[in-house]
Design a protein around this motif. Sequence first.
Motif, PDB file in Angstrom:
ATOM      1  N   SER A  39       1.086  -1.266   0.043  1.00  0.00           N
ATOM      2  CA  SER A  39      -0.370   0.018   0.102  1.00  0.00           C
ATOM      3  C   SER A  39       0.909   0.986   0.252  1.00  0.00           C
ATOM      4  O   SER A  39       0.370   2.090  -0.420  1.00  0.00           O
ATOM      5  CB  SER A  39      -1.106   0.523   1.184  1.00  0.00           C
ATOM      6  OG  SER A  39       0.009   0.161   2.319  1.00  0.00           O
ATOM      7  N   MET A  40       1.917   1.444   0.844  1.00  0.00           N
ATOM      8  CA  MET A  40       3.147   2.419   0.966  1.00  0.00           C
ATOM      9  C   MET A  40       3.430   2.790  -0.757  1.00  0.00           C
ATOM     10  O   MET A  40       3.459   3.085  -1.320  1.00  0.00           O
ATOM     11  CB  MET A  40       3.863   2.438   2.035  1.00  0.00           C
ATOM     12  CG  MET A  40       5.057   3.273   1.555  1.00  0.00           C
ATOM     13  SD  MET A  40       3.882   4.828   2.330  1.00  0.00           S
ATOM     14  CE  MET A  40       3.710   4.402   4.795  1.00  0.00           C
ATOM     15  N   ARG A  44       2.750   5.761  -2.714  1.00  0.00           N
ATOM     16  CA  ARG A  44       4.350   6.427  -3.625  1.00  0.00           C
ATOM     17  C   ARG A  44       3.845   6.835  -4.415  1.00  0.00           C
ATOM     18  O   ARG A  44       3.857   8.023  -5.535  1.00  0.00           O
ATOM     19  CB  ARG A  44       5.270   6.507  -2.955  1.00  0.00           C
ATOM     20  CG  ARG A  44       5.927   6.323  -1.290  1.00  0.00           C
ATOM     21  CD  ARG A  44       6.536   6.567  -1.338  1.00  0.00           C
ATOM     22  NE  ARG A  44       6.966   6.432   0.352  1.00  0.00           N
ATOM     23  CZ  ARG A  44       7.506   5.434   1.594  1.00  0.00           C
ATOM     24  NH1 ARG A  44       7.691   4.866   0.701  1.00  0.00           N
ATOM     25  NH2 ARG A  44       7.405   6.355   2.577  1.00  0.00           N
ATOM     26  N   PHE A  45       3.739   5.934  -5.694  1.00  0.00           N
ATOM     27  CA  PHE A  45       3.638   5.848  -6.821  1.00  0.00           C
ATOM     28  C   PHE A  45       2.650   7.014  -6.989  1.00  0.00           C
ATOM     29  O   PHE A  45       2.490   8.344  -8.323  1.00  0.00           O
ATOM     30  CB  PHE A  45       2.779   4.564  -7.412  1.00  0.00           C
ATOM     31  CG  PHE A  45       2.181   4.452  -8.864  1.00  0.00           C
ATOM     32  CD1 PHE A  45       3.399   4.504  -9.838  1.00  0.00           C
ATOM     33  CD2 PHE A  45       1.344   4.857  -9.082  1.00  0.00           C
ATOM     34  CE1 PHE A  45       2.717   5.022 -11.470  1.00  0.00           C
ATOM     35  CE2 PHE A  45       0.596   4.464 -10.691  1.00  0.00           C
ATOM     36  CZ  PHE A  45       1.786   5.093 -11.478  1.00  0.00           C
ATOM     37  N   ALA A  59       0.045   9.999   5.606  1.00  0.00           N
ATOM     38  CA  ALA A  59      -1.098  10.787   6.231  1.00  0.00           C
ATOM     39  C   ALA A  59      -2.280  10.080   5.251  1.00  0.00           C
ATOM     40  O   ALA A  59      -3.515   9.809   5.236  1.00  0.00           O
ATOM     41  CB  ALA A  59      -1.713  12.490   5.878  1.00  0.00           C
ATOM     42  N   LEU A  60      -1.540   9.523   3.429  1.00  0.00           N
ATOM     43  CA  LEU A  60      -2.520   9.429   2.294  1.00  0.00           C
ATOM     44  C   LEU A  60      -2.738   7.828   2.508  1.00  0.00           C
ATOM     45  O   LEU A  60      -3.664   7.381   2.439  1.00  0.00           O
ATOM     46  CB  LEU A  60      -2.079   9.775   1.281  1.00  0.00           C
ATOM     47  CG  LEU A  60      -3.264   9.605   0.219  1.00  0.00           C
ATOM     48  CD1 LEU A  60      -4.352  10.273   0.127  1.00  0.00           C
ATOM     49  CD2 LEU A  60      -1.941  10.358  -1.270  1.00  0.00           C
ATOM     50  N   ASN A  61      -1.820   7.076   3.260  1.00  0.00           N
ATOM     51  CA  ASN A  61      -2.028   5.249   3.223  1.00  0.00           C
ATOM     52  C   ASN A  61      -3.169   4.975   4.029  1.00  0.00           C
ATOM     53  O   ASN A  61      -3.587   4.227   3.668  1.00  0.00           O
ATOM     54  CB  ASN A  61      -0.140   4.855   3.501  1.00  0.00           C
ATOM     55  CG  ASN A  61      -0.538   3.660   3.052  1.00  0.00           C
ATOM     56  OD1 ASN A  61      -0.622   3.378   2.246  1.00  0.00           O
ATOM     57  ND2 ASN A  61      -0.108   2.899   3.808  1.00  0.00           N
ATOM     58  N   PRO A  62      -3.913   5.363   5.144  1.00  0.00           N
ATOM     59  CA  PRO A  62      -4.375   5.063   5.794  1.00  0.00           C
ATOM     60  C   PRO A  62      -5.987   5.143   4.774  1.00  0.00           C
ATOM     61  O   PRO A  62      -6.735   4.346   5.301  1.00  0.00           O
ATOM     62  CB  PRO A  62      -4.280   5.442   7.582  1.00  0.00           C
ATOM     63  CG  PRO A  62      -3.042   6.255   6.903  1.00  0.00           C
ATOM     64  CD  PRO A  62      -2.275   6.757   5.835  1.00  0.00           C
ATOM     65  N   VAL A  63      -6.005   6.026   4.294  1.00  0.00           N
ATOM     66  CA  VAL A  63      -7.382   6.566   3.896  1.00  0.00           C
ATOM     67  C   VAL A  63      -7.303   6.006   2.436  1.00  0.00           C
ATOM     68  O   VAL A  63      -8.330   4.957   2.182  1.00  0.00           O
ATOM     69  CB  VAL A  63      -7.249   8.133   3.370  1.00  0.00           C
ATOM     70  CG1 VAL A  63      -8.037   8.154   2.197  1.00  0.00           C
ATOM     71  CG2 VAL A  63      -6.735   8.436   4.410  1.00  0.00           C
TER      72      VAL A  63
END
Length: 159
Positions: A39-40, A44-45, A59-63
């Motif tokens: 997911s990371m 990042r992509f 911050a975006l990864n959990p969403v």
Amino acid sequence: MQKKRRSRATVLLWLAAIAWVAVLFFFSGQTGAESGALSMRVTRFLLRIFPWLPWTAEALNPVLRKLAHFGIFAVEGLLLTSAVLTTLRRRPVLGVVLACAVCAGMAALNEFHQSFMDGRSCELRDVLIDSGGAAAGALVASLVVLLVRRRARRKNVII
């Protein structure tokens, strides 16, 4: 001829719905480290493609992880509802309810399966997110089937 085409479509929809279950259980079978790393990488992509987004990867990864839950089950809801509606042609409401119930059961089973993987847990919140995604997919499938059948009736074609 028309009935044979419908039968093939029904079989293909069932096969697609079953194959998608394999995708679901593949992802739930990942360890916490594997799942987090995947997911990371996706996060990042996406941030490289959309550099103007105001979030950090952390911050975006959990969403995105929760959106992935919703999206993966939305696809299953769409596929399974389509398969059920082509099978139970005369009982569309029952078909949608049945498909949603099966998807909710799969969501719970998926979370339970995930709890056996190192670094993963079983969360009611994820079951609810998954079930919501399945319901959204079922709604889309229902609308598409309704529109296709209405159009076919106007043309006097039995679907």
